[in-house]
Motif scaffolding. Structure first.
Motif: not given
Lengths: 220, 146
Positions: A53, A76-78, A80-81, A84-85, A101, A104, A107-108, A110-111, B57, B81-82, B85, B88, B93, B108, B111-112
């Motif tokens: 990431s 999951d957070q990693d 996603l990021v 996206q990157l 999870d 998620n 969630v992914f 939707k994002l 998360t 990253n937490v 996420m 977002q 949502i 990072r 980008v966000y």
């Protein structure tokens, strides 16, 4: 095709081996220096050691020219990021994130990141197999618009003993292969079907149920 | 500034607990989420908000904290990253009107920013202050000793 895979463990190893065997150019990103050394010894893939990431690591791994990226870390957070990157900063056309999870996965989506959950996939496979032992969905082709299904014919099947040309098959369906005593036969109209034959069918989702009914006699 | 907002703070470390104490004291309804329960000890005795023990998360944890009703969400964990996420998810949502995330990595952050997530980068903020102090210090010395 150049594929970046970010992750660790056996899933990463076997996926990379699989992709390399298909002739893809595989680049692995892994944070653990020892695992990186092992991977680079075992695989033909390029291994980059670092945090996937981190934009600099993605750049080192050649994200700029990659055709696809798979993020399968346990976090999951990693995942996603990373996706996206990769898609925003490096314009990687296809990215896929593992959702550890199962919630998620949605969630992914939707994002804006395609996500999948191994828990869900395995769960639904087990359900399918448990409920219909003789039927195996081999794989969905063309984003699920085509199904490839294997059926084992039992003695009660309405098609047993018939010639293929005499079977009333719904439209847009094909008997691709018949496996009899582990010998595959690509059948023609004059071939017959026997109990114990494994029949590989190609169907479309709209006629999947009727085709299965024609071969098993059961309602779906 | 109204002081009766519903504020969710993710991460109860030094920054998170400080914000939680401050915002709770000034009359807001505050919920703090952290996956390590002992970090709640950093909340001051007069903190009147709620504590949710769990991993932010996971959707279930955010639902437990009633993020859908929040006016503000601040993501302050030590993992970029937490924070990204959670921010977002809260924005996209749960439709939280105001979302802020702490992001240490300036690369990072860019980008966000494009994705419309408000971020605060302690690295850039500190660097700017140091640079300013260095510039002022140099100017000051020049002034004192022409």
């Amino acid at each position: 095709m150049k594929v970046l895979i970010v992750g660790s463990g056996k899933t990463l190893y076997f996926l990379s081996r699989n992709f390399s065997a298909r002739g893809y150019q595989v680049v692995i990103i892994n944070r653990n220096p020892e695992e990186c050394i092992q991977l680079s010894r075992q695989l033909t893939a390029t291994v980059v050691c670092g945090d996937g990431s981190d934009a600099d690591i993605l750049k080192d791994a050649g994200a700029m020219g990659a055709d696809a990226l798979l993020a399968i870390t346990p976090n999951d957070q990693d995942n996603l990021v990373i996706c996206q990157l990769a898609s925003r900063k490096f314009s990687v056309p296809r990215t896929v994130a593992l959702a550890n999870d199962p919630d998620n996965a949605e969630v992914f989506e939707k994002l804006g990141v395609p996500g999948f959950s191994i828990t869900r996939i395995v769960g639904s496979l087990i359900e399918q197999r448990a409920s219909l032992e003789q039927i195996t969905n081999l794989l969905p082709v063309g984003e699920g618009r085509v199904n490839v299904t294997e059926i084992v014919l039992d003695a009660d099947s309405p098609v047993v003993g018939k010639l293929l040309k005499d079977i009333d098959l719904p439209e847009n369906a094909l008997v691709a292969v018949v496996i009899r005593d582990s010998n595959p036969i690509v059948p023609r109209g004059a071939n017959d079907l026997l109990a114990g034959d494994r029949v590989v069918l190609i169907t479309l989702p709209e006629n999947h149920g009727p085709v299965l009914k024609a071969f098993t006699g059961e309602q779906f | 500034m109204k002081n009766n907002r519903y504020i969710v703070i993710v991460g109860c470390g030094r920054l998170g607990s400080h914000l939680a104490n401050h915002l709770s004291r000034s009359g807001n309804s505050v919920v703090v989420i952290d996956k390590n329960e002992p970090t709640f000890n950093d909340l001051s005795p007069d903190f009147s908000g709620f504590r949710v023990h769990g991993d932010a998360t996971q959707m279930a944890v955010l639902k437990e904290a009633k993020v859908n009703q929040a006016d503000i969400l601040i993501a302050t964990t030590h993992e970029d990253n937490v924070n990204l996420m959670v921010a977002q998810v809260a924005q996209g949502i749960f439709r939280v009107p105001h979302v802020l995330a702490r992001v240490f990595d300036p690369k990072r952050m860019e980008v966000y920013a494009q994705l419309g997530i408000d971020t605060i980068c302690p690295t850039s903020v500190a660097a700017e202050m140091f640079l300013q102090a260095v510039a002022n210090g140099a100017a000051g010395r020049k002034g004192a000793n022409p």
